[in-house]
Design a protein around this motif. Structure first.
Motif, PDB file in Angstrom:
ATOM      1  N   LEU A  75      10.099  11.949  -3.607  1.00 29.47           N
ATOM      2  CA  LEU A  75       9.597  10.622  -3.240  1.00 29.47           C
ATOM      3  C   LEU A  75      10.414   9.489  -3.835  1.00 29.47           C
ATOM      4  CD1 LEU A  75       5.762  11.218  -3.382  1.00 29.47           C
ATOM      5  CD2 LEU A  75       7.202  10.980  -1.366  1.00 29.47           C
ATOM      6  N   GLU A  76      11.414   9.822  -4.644  1.00 31.56           N
ATOM      7  CA  GLU A  76      12.268   8.774  -5.193  1.00 31.56           C
ATOM      8  C   GLU A  76      13.072   8.141  -4.065  1.00 31.56           C
ATOM      9  OE1 GLU A  76      14.665  10.306  -8.349  1.00 31.56           O
ATOM     10  OE2 GLU A  76      12.931  10.732  -9.611  1.00 31.56           O
ATOM     11  N   GLY A  77      13.234   6.839  -4.163  1.00 30.97           N
ATOM     12  CA  GLY A  77      13.999   6.125  -3.149  1.00 30.97           C
ATOM     13  C   GLY A  77      13.219   4.943  -2.622  1.00 30.97           C
ATOM     14  N   ALA A  78      13.526   4.539  -1.402  1.00 30.43           N
ATOM     15  CA  ALA A  78      12.930   3.345  -0.805  1.00 30.43           C
ATOM     16  C   ALA A  78      11.826   3.732   0.185  1.00 30.43           C
ATOM     17  CB  ALA A  78      13.999   2.527  -0.099  1.00 30.43           C
ATOM     18  N   HIS A  79      10.722   3.003   0.149  1.00 32.86           N
ATOM     19  CA  HIS A  79       9.602   3.209   1.063  1.00 32.86           C
ATOM     20  C   HIS A  79       9.330   1.898   1.799  1.00 32.86           C
ATOM     21  CE1 HIS A  79       8.504   7.144  -0.617  1.00 32.86           C
ATOM     22  NE2 HIS A  79       8.947   6.630  -1.750  1.00 32.86           N
ATOM     23  N   TYR A  80       9.319   1.978   3.097  1.00 29.30           N
ATOM     24  CA  TYR A  80       9.137   0.818   3.977  1.00 29.30           C
ATOM     25  C   TYR A  80       7.699   0.290   3.876  1.00 29.30           C
ATOM     26  CZ  TYR A  80       9.061  -1.578   8.570  1.00 29.30           C
ATOM     27  OH  TYR A  80       8.938  -2.478   9.595  1.00 29.30           O
ATOM     28  N   ILE A  81       7.551  -1.019   3.672  1.00 31.85           N
ATOM     29  CA  ILE A  81       6.248  -1.683   3.612  1.00 31.85           C
ATOM     30  C   ILE A  81       6.112  -2.550   4.852  1.00 31.85           C
ATOM     31  CG2 ILE A  81       4.787  -3.286   2.350  1.00 31.85           C
ATOM     32  CD1 ILE A  81       6.391  -2.600  -0.169  1.00 31.85           C
ATOM     33  N   ARG A  82       4.974  -2.410   5.534  1.00 31.31           N
ATOM     34  CA  ARG A  82       4.727  -3.172   6.758  1.00 31.31           C
ATOM     35  C   ARG A  82       3.246  -3.505   6.860  1.00 31.31           C
ATOM     36  NH1 ARG A  82       2.801   0.793  10.272  1.00 31.31           N
ATOM     37  NH2 ARG A  82       3.270   2.889   9.552  1.00 31.31           N
ATOM     38  N   PRO A  83       2.887  -4.441   7.729  1.00 36.27           N
ATOM     39  CA  PRO A  83       1.499  -4.880   7.800  1.00 36.27           C
ATOM     40  C   PRO A  83       0.559  -3.966   8.574  1.00 36.27           C
ATOM     41  CG  PRO A  83       2.808  -6.178   9.306  1.00 36.27           C
ATOM     42  CD  PRO A  83       3.749  -5.305   8.539  1.00 36.27           C
ATOM     43  N   GLY A  84       1.023  -2.943   9.236  1.00 40.18           N
ATOM     44  CA  GLY A  84       0.142  -2.040   9.961  1.00 40.18           C
ATOM     45  C   GLY A  84       0.274  -2.180  11.462  1.00 40.18           C
ATOM     46  N   PRO A  85      -0.357  -1.261  12.203  1.00 35.98           N
ATOM     47  CA  PRO A  85      -0.132  -1.187  13.639  1.00 35.98           C
ATOM     48  C   PRO A  85      -0.612  -2.393  14.433  1.00 35.98           C
ATOM     49  CG  PRO A  85      -1.882   0.291  13.001  1.00 35.98           C
ATOM     50  CD  PRO A  85      -1.278  -0.233  11.747  1.00 35.98           C
ATOM     51  N   GLY A  86      -1.585  -3.119  13.972  1.00 37.46           N
ATOM     52  CA  GLY A  86      -2.092  -4.261  14.718  1.00 37.46           C
ATOM     53  C   GLY A  86      -1.210  -5.492  14.634  1.00 37.46           C
ATOM     54  N   ASN A  87      -0.161  -5.449  13.807  1.00 41.03           N
ATOM     55  CA  ASN A  87       0.655  -6.637  13.546  1.00 41.03           C
ATOM     56  C   ASN A  87       2.147  -6.357  13.645  1.00 41.03           C
ATOM     57  OD1 ASN A  87      -1.569  -8.495  12.689  1.00 41.03           O
ATOM     58  ND2 ASN A  87      -1.868  -6.839  11.244  1.00 41.03           N
ATOM     59  N   ARG A  88       2.540  -5.517  14.568  1.00 46.90           N
ATOM     60  CA  ARG A  88       3.956  -5.159  14.691  1.00 46.90           C
ATOM     61  C   ARG A  88       4.851  -6.352  15.014  1.00 46.90           C
ATOM     62  NH1 ARG A  88       4.290   0.194  13.896  1.00 46.90           N
ATOM     63  NH2 ARG A  88       2.536   1.431  14.594  1.00 46.90           N
ATOM     64  N   ASP A  89       4.340  -7.321  15.740  1.00 44.45           N
ATOM     65  CA  ASP A  89       5.159  -8.483  16.073  1.00 44.45           C
ATOM     66  C   ASP A  89       5.520  -9.280  14.821  1.00 44.45           C
ATOM     67  OD1 ASP A  89       6.526 -10.058  18.022  1.00 44.45           O
ATOM     68  OD2 ASP A  89       4.964 -11.574  17.773  1.00 44.45           O
ATOM     69  N   ALA A  90       4.662  -9.251  13.816  1.00 50.09           N
ATOM     70  CA  ALA A  90       4.955  -9.968  12.573  1.00 50.09           C
ATOM     71  C   ALA A  90       6.176  -9.391  11.869  1.00 50.09           C
ATOM     72  CB  ALA A  90       3.743  -9.938  11.646  1.00 50.09           C
ATOM     73  N   VAL A  91       6.419  -8.084  12.038  1.00 50.27           N
ATOM     74  CA  VAL A  91       7.595  -7.449  11.428  1.00 50.27           C
ATOM     75  C   VAL A  91       8.877  -8.050  11.982  1.00 50.27           C
ATOM     76  CG1 VAL A  91       8.861  -5.269  11.187  1.00 50.27           C
ATOM     77  CG2 VAL A  91       6.381  -5.310  10.892  1.00 50.27           C
ATOM     78  N   SER A  92       8.896  -8.313  13.282  1.00 47.19           N
ATOM     79  CA  SER A  92      10.118  -8.885  13.881  1.00 47.19           C
ATOM     80  C   SER A  92      10.371 -10.306  13.397  1.00 47.19           C
ATOM     81  CB  SER A  92      10.020  -8.857  15.408  1.00 47.19           C
ATOM     82  OG  SER A  92       8.991  -9.714  15.872  1.00 47.19           O
ATOM     83  N   HIS A  93       9.395 -10.888  12.732  1.00 40.58           N
ATOM     84  CA  HIS A  93       9.554 -12.239  12.183  1.00 40.58           C
ATOM     85  C   HIS A  93       9.636 -12.236  10.659  1.00 40.58           C
ATOM     86  CE1 HIS A  93       9.185 -14.497  15.926  1.00 40.58           C
ATOM     87  NE2 HIS A  93       8.430 -13.484  16.313  1.00 40.58           N
ATOM     88  N   GLY A  94       9.836 -11.045  10.066  1.00 38.14           N
ATOM     89  CA  GLY A  94      10.131 -10.982   8.642  1.00 38.14           C
ATOM     90  C   GLY A  94       9.027 -10.498   7.725  1.00 38.14           C
ATOM     91  N   LEU A  95       7.880 -10.061   8.255  1.00 31.90           N
ATOM     92  CA  LEU A  95       6.798  -9.591   7.388  1.00 31.90           C
ATOM     93  C   LEU A  95       6.963  -8.091   7.145  1.00 31.90           C
ATOM     94  CD1 LEU A  95       4.303 -10.370   5.806  1.00 31.90           C
ATOM     95  CD2 LEU A  95       2.933  -9.884   7.836  1.00 31.90           C
ATOM     96  N   PHE A  96       7.845  -7.761   6.213  1.00 31.82           N
ATOM     97  CA  PHE A  96       8.081  -6.368   5.831  1.00 31.82           C
ATOM     98  C   PHE A  96       8.750  -6.376   4.473  1.00 31.82           C
ATOM     99  CE2 PHE A  96      11.838  -7.684   8.143  1.00 31.82           C
ATOM    100  CZ  PHE A  96      12.882  -7.228   7.360  1.00 31.82           C
ATOM    101  N   GLY A  97       8.839  -5.221   3.863  1.00 33.50           N
ATOM    102  CA  GLY A  97       9.480  -5.133   2.561  1.00 33.50           C
ATOM    103  C   GLY A  97       9.785  -3.698   2.207  1.00 33.50           C
ATOM    104  N   VAL A  98      10.177  -3.482   0.957  1.00 27.39           N
ATOM    105  CA  VAL A  98      10.531  -2.153   0.474  1.00 27.39           C
ATOM    106  C   VAL A  98       9.979  -1.972  -0.939  1.00 27.39           C
ATOM    107  CG1 VAL A  98      12.451  -0.653  -0.203  1.00 27.39           C
ATOM    108  CG2 VAL A  98      12.655  -2.065   1.827  1.00 27.39           C
ATOM    109  N   LEU A  99       9.391  -0.804  -1.183  1.00 25.70           N
ATOM    110  CA  LEU A  99       8.985  -0.404  -2.515  1.00 25.70           C
ATOM    111  C   LEU A  99       9.999   0.633  -2.969  1.00 25.70           C
ATOM    112  CD1 LEU A  99       6.935  -0.218  -4.889  1.00 25.70           C
ATOM    113  CD2 LEU A  99       5.935   1.708  -3.644  1.00 25.70           C
ATOM    114  N   THR A 100      10.636   0.396  -4.087  1.00 23.35           N
ATOM    115  CA  THR A 100      11.622   1.341  -4.602  1.00 23.35           C
ATOM    116  C   THR A 100      11.008   2.142  -5.732  1.00 23.35           C
ATOM    117  OG1 THR A 100      13.388  -0.209  -4.047  1.00 23.35           O
ATOM    118  CG2 THR A 100      13.942   1.570  -5.549  1.00 23.35           C
ATOM    119  N   VAL A 101      11.069   3.470  -5.590  1.00 23.56           N
ATOM    120  CA  VAL A 101      10.500   4.385  -6.594  1.00 23.56           C
ATOM    121  C   VAL A 101      11.651   5.057  -7.306  1.00 23.56           C
ATOM    122  CG1 VAL A 101       9.098   6.455  -6.931  1.00 23.56           C
ATOM    123  CG2 VAL A 101       8.462   4.795  -5.179  1.00 23.56           C
TER     124      VAL A 101
END
Length: 79
Positions: free
Chosen positions: A53-79
């Motif tokens: 599980l070491e490495g980068a894990h994609y953070i996103r708002p969930g299935p109801g808000n996929r359009d928000a991802v295309s506008h920058g609502l996402f991130g990464v958790l690094t373990v």
């Protein structure tokens, strides 16, 4: 394209175990755990001691808000 800033958002971190109250998604019989605009909440995720599980894990708002991802609502958790 305009993205609404209204509505509820949750959080999902790919590849990590979580409590059903920490997904932000109301799927099946799980209650919604999203947070409203200007609201706060606490999500709990579990990162086991596992080298796979070491490495980068994609953070996103969930299935109801996929359009928000295309506008920058996402991130990464690094373990």
């Amino acid at each position: 394209m305009k993205v609404s800033t209204k509505g509820d958002y949750g959080i999902h971190i790919d590849g990590l175990a979580f409590d059903v109250a920490s997904s932000g998604d109301a799927i099946g019989n799980n209650p919604p755990s999203s947070v409203t605009t200007n609201g706060t909440t606490r999500y709990r995720y579990y990162v086991p001691k596992d080298p796979e599980l070491e490495g980068a894990h994609y953070i996103r708002p969930g299935p109801g808000n996929r359009d928000a991802v295309s506008h920058g609502l996402f991130g990464v958790l690094t373990v």
